[in-house]
Write an enzyme that holds these catalytic residues in place. Sequence first.
Site, PDB file in Angstrom:
ATOM      1  CG  LEU A  22      -2.190  -0.865   1.113  1.00 24.77           C
ATOM      2  CD1 LEU A  22      -2.817  -1.050   2.482  1.00 24.77           C
ATOM      3  CD2 LEU A  22      -3.194  -0.250   0.147  1.00 24.77           C
ATOM      4  CG  ASP A  41      10.961  -0.542   3.320  1.00 23.70           C
ATOM      5  OD1 ASP A  41       9.754  -0.792   3.129  1.00 23.70           O
ATOM      6  OD2 ASP A  41      11.757  -1.360   3.794  1.00 23.70           O
ATOM      7  CG  ASN A  94       1.649   2.745   4.454  1.00 25.44           C
ATOM      8  OD1 ASN A  94       0.514   2.284   4.431  1.00 25.44           O
ATOM      9  ND2 ASN A  94       2.711   2.037   4.084  1.00 25.44           N
ATOM     10  CE1 TYR A 160      -2.295  -2.682  11.776  1.00 26.01           C
ATOM     11  CE2 TYR A 160      -4.532  -3.545  11.938  1.00 26.01           C
ATOM     12  CZ  TYR A 160      -3.545  -2.901  11.215  1.00 26.01           C
ATOM     13  OH  TYR A 160      -3.803  -2.452   9.936  1.00 26.01           O
ATOM     14  CE  LYS A 164      -2.844   0.795  11.291  1.00 25.15           C
ATOM     15  NZ  LYS A 164      -2.048   1.759  10.506  1.00 25.15           N
ATOM     16  CB  THR A 194      -1.580  -5.829   1.800  1.00 18.93           C
ATOM     17  OG1 THR A 194      -2.191  -6.078   3.075  1.00 18.93           O
ATOM     18  CG2 THR A 194      -2.260  -4.649   1.129  1.00 18.93           C
TER      19      THR A 194
END
Length: 307
Positions: A22, A41, A94, A160, A164, A194
Amino acid sequence: MSNASTDLTGKVAVVTGSGRGLGLAYATALAKAGASVVVNDLDEAIAEQAAKSITEAGGKAVAEAVAVGTSEAAERLVARAVSEFGRLDTVVTNAGILRDKVLWKMTDDDFDAVITTHLKGTFTLARAAAVQLREQGEGGSLILVGSPAGQRGNFGQTNYAAAKAGIAAFVRTWSMELARAGITVNAIIPVAATAMTETIPAFAPYITANRAGAPLPDFLRKGEGFGTADDCAALVPFLASAAARDVTGQCIGIGGDKLALWSHPQEARVAYADGGWTPETIAAVWHSSVGSEPESVGIPAPRIPEA
């Protein structure tokens, strides 16, 4: 309907975790819209290859390999944008990892690693970007990346889902704090094939077939709002553009053929008692008033058509 442009020529963006998946789709879409992009990255070779793929397609991009989650990393990413391209206009937070386990098996390290990457990584980069954008005095956009897990919870994802959910709270808070500076703050809630979703058994065969060239079926693209990474990418340049200058404080879902606005938490039902409540009076009215229709939790299971 806005007639403002979605052209990003002259704009500069930082996209974390954009070496693949993504993140790369977001960076590529920004570059196609005209923005210069700092690709990020943890792996330098992957970041360099991602930047190369953008430049070879005619875009402008440079690679900056660093692990997000510290103030130093955030400041380094912002500084690279300014030194390379002269300014900053947009950040896309991201970068993410998974360490899925049920509550009683999750270790401190499992929890801390995910919170550091997702939540602290978002906070530190947004803070560094806000400082730069306010100094420039021309507005800008913070595009945070959320998840359905953060909106509704998800089994085995304590860390997670919490991160979020915190990102959704960042959106609501920062949109107020940065409004006077003309900086918009929104979250995208992507749903796509993904590495993070291909482990879902119901989706796996369709993702495998898609990689072999078969299109995803309509029941996924429309019914589940589930598609490819590229399907989610269009929302990012939109939110970074003049066409979205009045869009802020929102969590926006995208996936497959579906675009959606998520609601904010709000009171669903209320009851009142003169003089206040006791445990007994709450118990007496709970099931017939406030608790008559409990809110659901979790991400609904996909509706797979019968063969």
